[in-house]
Write a protein that holds these residues in place. Structure first.
Motif, PDB file in Angstrom:
ATOM      1  N   ASP A  87       0.891  -1.160   0.000  1.00  0.00           N
ATOM      2  CA  ASP A  87       0.000   0.000   0.000  1.00  0.00           C
ATOM      3  C   ASP A  87       0.930   1.212   0.000  1.00  0.00           C
ATOM      4  OD1 ASP A  87      -1.670   2.088   0.471  1.00  0.00           O
ATOM      5  OD2 ASP A  87      -2.781   1.136   2.109  1.00  0.00           O
ATOM      6  N   LEU A  88       1.039   1.843  -1.175  1.00  0.00           N
ATOM      7  CA  LEU A  88       2.024   2.913  -1.344  1.00  0.00           C
ATOM      8  C   LEU A  88       1.558   4.222  -0.720  1.00  0.00           C
ATOM      9  CD1 LEU A  88       2.782   2.166  -5.100  1.00  0.00           C
ATOM     10  CD2 LEU A  88       4.159   1.467  -3.141  1.00  0.00           C
ATOM     11  N   CYS A  89       0.297   4.260  -0.338  1.00  0.00           N
ATOM     12  CA  CYS A  89      -0.265   5.507   0.180  1.00  0.00           C
ATOM     13  C   CYS A  89      -1.217   5.182   1.339  1.00  0.00           C
ATOM     14  CB  CYS A  89      -1.009   6.162  -0.992  1.00  0.00           C
ATOM     15  SG  CYS A  89      -1.194   7.900  -0.850  1.00  0.00           S
ATOM     16  N   PRO A  93      -7.543   6.431   2.379  1.00  0.00           N
ATOM     17  CA  PRO A  93      -8.363   5.245   2.101  1.00  0.00           C
ATOM     18  C   PRO A  93      -8.608   5.085   0.598  1.00  0.00           C
ATOM     19  CG  PRO A  93      -9.397   6.662   3.754  1.00  0.00           C
ATOM     20  CD  PRO A  93      -8.238   7.423   3.199  1.00  0.00           C
ATOM     21  N   VAL A  94      -8.800   3.837   0.164  1.00  0.00           N
ATOM     22  CA  VAL A  94      -8.917   3.547  -1.271  1.00  0.00           C
ATOM     23  C   VAL A  94     -10.077   4.301  -1.928  1.00  0.00           C
ATOM     24  CG1 VAL A  94     -10.231   1.381  -0.957  1.00  0.00           C
ATOM     25  CG2 VAL A  94      -8.851   1.712  -3.005  1.00  0.00           C
ATOM     26  N   LEU A 117      -3.821  15.454  -5.187  1.00  0.00           N
ATOM     27  CA  LEU A 117      -3.382  16.327  -4.091  1.00  0.00           C
ATOM     28  C   LEU A 117      -2.992  15.529  -2.833  1.00  0.00           C
ATOM     29  CD1 LEU A 117      -2.974  19.312  -3.464  1.00  0.00           C
ATOM     30  CD2 LEU A 117      -5.272  19.315  -2.464  1.00  0.00           C
ATOM     31  N   SER A 118      -3.820  14.521  -2.502  1.00  0.00           N
ATOM     32  CA  SER A 118      -3.542  13.767  -1.264  1.00  0.00           C
ATOM     33  C   SER A 118      -2.197  13.042  -1.361  1.00  0.00           C
ATOM     34  CB  SER A 118      -4.660  12.774  -0.976  1.00  0.00           C
ATOM     35  OG  SER A 118      -4.808  11.902  -2.057  1.00  0.00           O
ATOM     36  N   MET A 119      -1.784  12.687  -2.569  1.00  0.00           N
ATOM     37  CA  MET A 119      -0.487  12.022  -2.731  1.00  0.00           C
ATOM     38  C   MET A 119       0.635  13.054  -2.719  1.00  0.00           C
ATOM     39  SD  MET A 119      -1.634   9.188  -5.494  1.00  0.00           S
ATOM     40  CE  MET A 119      -0.221   8.138  -5.618  1.00  0.00           C
ATOM     41  N   CYS A 159      -2.180   1.494  -6.529  1.00  0.00           N
ATOM     42  CA  CYS A 159      -1.478   2.320  -5.551  1.00  0.00           C
ATOM     43  C   CYS A 159      -1.730   1.791  -4.138  1.00  0.00           C
ATOM     44  CB  CYS A 159      -1.976   3.754  -5.696  1.00  0.00           C
ATOM     45  SG  CYS A 159      -1.169   4.840  -4.564  1.00  0.00           S
ATOM     46  N   LYS A 160      -2.937   1.280  -3.910  1.00  0.00           N
ATOM     47  CA  LYS A 160      -3.296   0.784  -2.577  1.00  0.00           C
ATOM     48  C   LYS A 160      -2.926  -0.676  -2.383  1.00  0.00           C
ATOM     49  CE  LYS A 160      -5.175   2.645   0.191  1.00  0.00           C
ATOM     50  NZ  LYS A 160      -4.479   3.332   1.309  1.00  0.00           N
TER      51      LYS A 160
END
Ligand SMILES: Cc1cc2nc3c(=O)[nH]c(=O)nc-3n(C[C@H](O)[C@H](O)[C@H](O)COP(=O)(O)OP(=O)(O)OC[C@H]3O[C@@H](n4cnc5c(N)ncnc54)[C@H](O)[C@@H]3O)c2cc1C
Length: 237
Positions: A87-89, A93-94, A117-119, A159-160
């Motif tokens: 889970d790279l981030c 939440p997904v 933005l969140s990343m 990404c998740k």
């Protein structure tokens, strides 16, 4: 000597990942926070969260080393093959990440040059974002508005839960410690005396003790050596 030896296996090592999808090109990228789940033979699951580093042969960093410590025996008996899910981030939440990426379809921006933005807030590496897009065969000059919802959902899911095959460990002798050794049930842990042979003491890595990174292995060697020395001194005085 009649002592039981728990089969020694290397512990605290890095994982080899085959270069499918140009993984090696990401070497040097690190994430401060990554949730790593390893599924080894027989479905045994191990999870660690923390910094993760991509190397030219696979993955390393504190989260991976800790994972290798807990999974050392399961991996050792499965020829070091397993599935690794990253889970790279983990902070997002997904569902949130998926809707954020889908909302970006309204933008005319090029997908490779615009991070959600969140990343961005987590300093997510741009090269890794590009890798996630390439995995869905998105061309480098594609704009968000041209991409299908289905494709963008897959980017968020990857990404998740980026699934990578583990096919081996880092080079032999680069492991930090040995899991296994003299069975602790046959040692008096207050004095480190053998319960089987009078006058025989054990200390350090020869024992079936191994820890995560963080000085626990040194501490175990020092403490057991100290206890053995103290008892021996008492005996001879
Ligand atoms: C690269 C690396 C990094 C590490 N980093 C960390 C860390 O950051 N934190 C941590 O806690 N642990 C770390 N460890 C693990 C830690 O070094 C060991 O757990 C610890 O040193 C074990 O101590 P020991 O005295 O039992 O064994 P060792 O330190 O291996 O000492 C055994 C000694 O016995 C000698 N010897 C072997 N056979 C014979 C013989 N037949 N006759 C005479 N002498 C012999 C060897 O030459 C050696 O000097 C690391 C290990 C490695 C390899």
């Amino acid at each position: 000597m009649g002592h039981t030896i728990v089969d020694p296996k290397p512990s605290l090592f890095t994982f080899k990942i085959p270069d499918n999808g140009n993984w090696k090109a990401l070497a040097g990228i690190s994430l401060q926070d990554c949730c790593c789940v390893l599924t080894a033979g027989g479905g045994a699951k191990f999870e660690q969260r923390g910094p993760m580093l991509i190397t030219h042969w696979g993955v390393s960093g504190p989260a991976i080393l800790k994972l290798s410590a807990w999974a050392a025996r399961a991996l050792g008996s499965n020829s070091y093959t397993a599935e690794l899910n990253l889970d790279l981030c983990p902070q997002v939440p997904v569902e949130e990440l998926t809707s954020e990426i889908l909302r970006m379809k309204k933008l005319k921006n090029k997908a490779f040059s615009s991070l959600p933005l969140s990343m961005k807030e987590t300093s997510f590496p741009r090269r890794l974002w590009g890798y996630l897009l390439s995995r869905q065969k998105i061309p480098e000059d594609a704009r968000f508005s041209e991409l299908k919802d289905k494709t963008l959902r897959k980017v968020a899911l990857d990404c998740k839960r980026l699934a990578l095959p583990v096919q081996g460990k880092g080079p032999f002798k680069e492991e930090f410690v040995t899991s296994g050794g003299v069975d602790l049930r046959e040692v008096d842990l207050k004095t480190m005396r053998s319960k089987k042979i009078n006058g025989l003491y054990f200390g350090g890595e020869v024992l079936n003790i191994d820890g995560e990174t963080g000085g626990f292995n040194f501490q175990s060697a020092w403490t057991s050596g100290f206890l053995a020395g103290k008892d021996l001194a008492k005996r001879v005085s």
